[in-house]
Write a protein that holds these residues in place. Structure first.
Motif, PDB file in Angstrom:
ATOM      1  N   ASN A  14      -1.524  11.682   9.693  1.00 54.70           N
ATOM      2  CA  ASN A  14      -1.632  10.925   8.438  1.00 54.70           C
ATOM      3  C   ASN A  14      -1.389   9.436   8.670  1.00 54.70           C
ATOM      4  O   ASN A  14      -2.075   8.591   8.091  1.00 54.70           O
ATOM      5  CB  ASN A  14      -0.638  11.448   7.401  1.00 54.70           C
ATOM      6  CG  ASN A  14      -1.014  12.815   6.875  1.00 54.70           C
ATOM      7  OD1 ASN A  14      -2.157  13.242   6.963  1.00 54.70           O
ATOM      8  ND2 ASN A  14      -0.047  13.514   6.327  1.00 54.70           N
ATOM      9  N   LEU A  56      -3.677   6.233   7.745  1.00 56.38           N
ATOM     10  CA  LEU A  56      -3.149   5.051   7.055  1.00 56.38           C
ATOM     11  C   LEU A  56      -3.510   3.786   7.828  1.00 56.38           C
ATOM     12  O   LEU A  56      -4.016   2.811   7.252  1.00 56.38           O
ATOM     13  CB  LEU A  56      -1.632   5.172   6.902  1.00 56.38           C
ATOM     14  CG  LEU A  56      -0.899   3.942   6.368  1.00 56.38           C
ATOM     15  CD1 LEU A  56      -1.254   3.696   4.911  1.00 56.38           C
ATOM     16  CD2 LEU A  56       0.603   4.120   6.541  1.00 56.38           C
ATOM     17  N   TYR A  78       0.833  -1.207   0.000  1.00 56.47           N
ATOM     18  CA  TYR A  78       0.000   0.000   0.000  1.00 56.47           C
ATOM     19  C   TYR A  78       0.868   1.258   0.000  1.00 56.47           C
ATOM     20  O   TYR A  78       0.618   2.197  -0.750  1.00 56.47           O
ATOM     21  CB  TYR A  78      -0.946  -0.020   1.210  1.00 56.47           C
ATOM     22  CG  TYR A  78      -2.009   1.042   1.141  1.00 56.47           C
ATOM     23  CD1 TYR A  78      -3.185   0.829   0.417  1.00 56.47           C
ATOM     24  CD2 TYR A  78      -1.847   2.250   1.784  1.00 56.47           C
ATOM     25  CE1 TYR A  78      -4.167   1.799   0.352  1.00 56.47           C
ATOM     26  CE2 TYR A  78      -2.823   3.237   1.722  1.00 56.47           C
ATOM     27  CZ  TYR A  78      -3.978   3.009   1.005  1.00 56.47           C
ATOM     28  OH  TYR A  78      -4.948   3.987   0.929  1.00 56.47           O
ATOM     29  N   LEU A  79       1.907   1.273   0.842  1.00 60.73           N
ATOM     30  CA  LEU A  79       2.813   2.423   0.891  1.00 60.73           C
ATOM     31  C   LEU A  79       3.560   2.625  -0.422  1.00 60.73           C
ATOM     32  O   LEU A  79       3.728   3.749  -0.891  1.00 60.73           O
ATOM     33  CB  LEU A  79       3.851   2.240   1.996  1.00 60.73           C
ATOM     34  CG  LEU A  79       3.416   2.438   3.432  1.00 60.73           C
ATOM     35  CD1 LEU A  79       4.527   2.006   4.375  1.00 60.73           C
ATOM     36  CD2 LEU A  79       3.029   3.886   3.682  1.00 60.73           C
ATOM     37  N   TRP A 107      -4.579   8.923   2.319  1.00 58.92           N
ATOM     38  CA  TRP A 107      -4.209   9.018   3.734  1.00 58.92           C
ATOM     39  C   TRP A 107      -3.404  10.257   4.094  1.00 58.92           C
ATOM     40  O   TRP A 107      -3.092  10.471   5.271  1.00 58.92           O
ATOM     41  CB  TRP A 107      -3.494   7.743   4.191  1.00 58.92           C
ATOM     42  CG  TRP A 107      -2.237   7.372   3.464  1.00 58.92           C
ATOM     43  CD1 TRP A 107      -2.133   6.677   2.294  1.00 58.92           C
ATOM     44  CD2 TRP A 107      -0.905   7.646   3.865  1.00 58.92           C
ATOM     45  NE1 TRP A 107      -0.818   6.516   1.952  1.00 58.92           N
ATOM     46  CE2 TRP A 107      -0.042   7.093   2.909  1.00 58.92           C
ATOM     47  CE3 TRP A 107      -0.346   8.298   4.973  1.00 58.92           C
ATOM     48  CZ2 TRP A 107       1.342   7.182   3.001  1.00 58.92           C
ATOM     49  CZ3 TRP A 107       1.034   8.390   5.064  1.00 58.92           C
ATOM     50  CH2 TRP A 107       1.855   7.841   4.090  1.00 58.92           C
TER      51      TRP A 107
END
Length: 159
Positions: free
Chosen positions: A144, A148, A33-34, A43
């Motif tokens: 943030n 996330l 995802y990152l 996010w």
């Protein structure tokens, strides 16, 4: 849960800070995802859009362009300069008024990931106000990271 600001400092021409969070998802899920920087606007409230410049999946050398809305509207270019699957992701480029690196170190098990996010930023002409900017930015990054965490953990509960 965000474990808070791990450290913050202002060097002669730079700003450093770190935050950590435990995400109840495997490291591979968090890393994927990152590493797909197109997810940043979901996010990070300061980012309107992030799109790939280079073709193919995210990986070492991938370049992205993004449109930031805060602290002012600006375009930024980001490049993945370290890509160690499930363990480490380093992104270089523009972060608001700064240039520098965002470093994501992951330690995980089959069910949870400890994520440490460090920023190493060069202040340039902003050196005088970089300490104040860093404190504000560190707090924003912590918020943030909580978003996330919420996104990734909510995704898991829907399966």
């Amino acid at each position: 849960m965000i474990t808070g600001l791990l450290g913050s400092s202002r060097r002669e021409k730079g700003v450093r800070f770190a935050n950590a969070v435990r995400i109840e998802r495997p490291a591979g899920t968090v890393f994927d995802y990152l590493a797909d920087l197109r997810n940043l606007p979901a996010w990070n409230y300061a980012i309107r859009e992030t799109r790939p410049v280079t073709p193919g999946p995210a990986g070492l050398g991938s370049v992205y362009e993004q449109l930031r809305s805060l602290p002012r509207v600006m375009r930024e270019r980001l490049e993945i300069v370290e890509y160690e699957r499930d363990r480490r992701l380093v992104i270089e480029g523009g972060f608001g008024p700064f240039q520098g690196r965002a470093i994501y170190d992951l330690e995980g098990s089959a069910t949870a990931t400890h994520l440490v996010n460090r920023f190493e930023l060069e202040a340039g002409a902003l050196n005088v106000v970089s300490g104040l900017a860093a404190r504000g930015m560190a707090g924003a990054v912590a918020r943030n990271l909580q978003v996330l965490k919420d996104i990734l953990e909510a995704h898991a509960s829907h399966k």
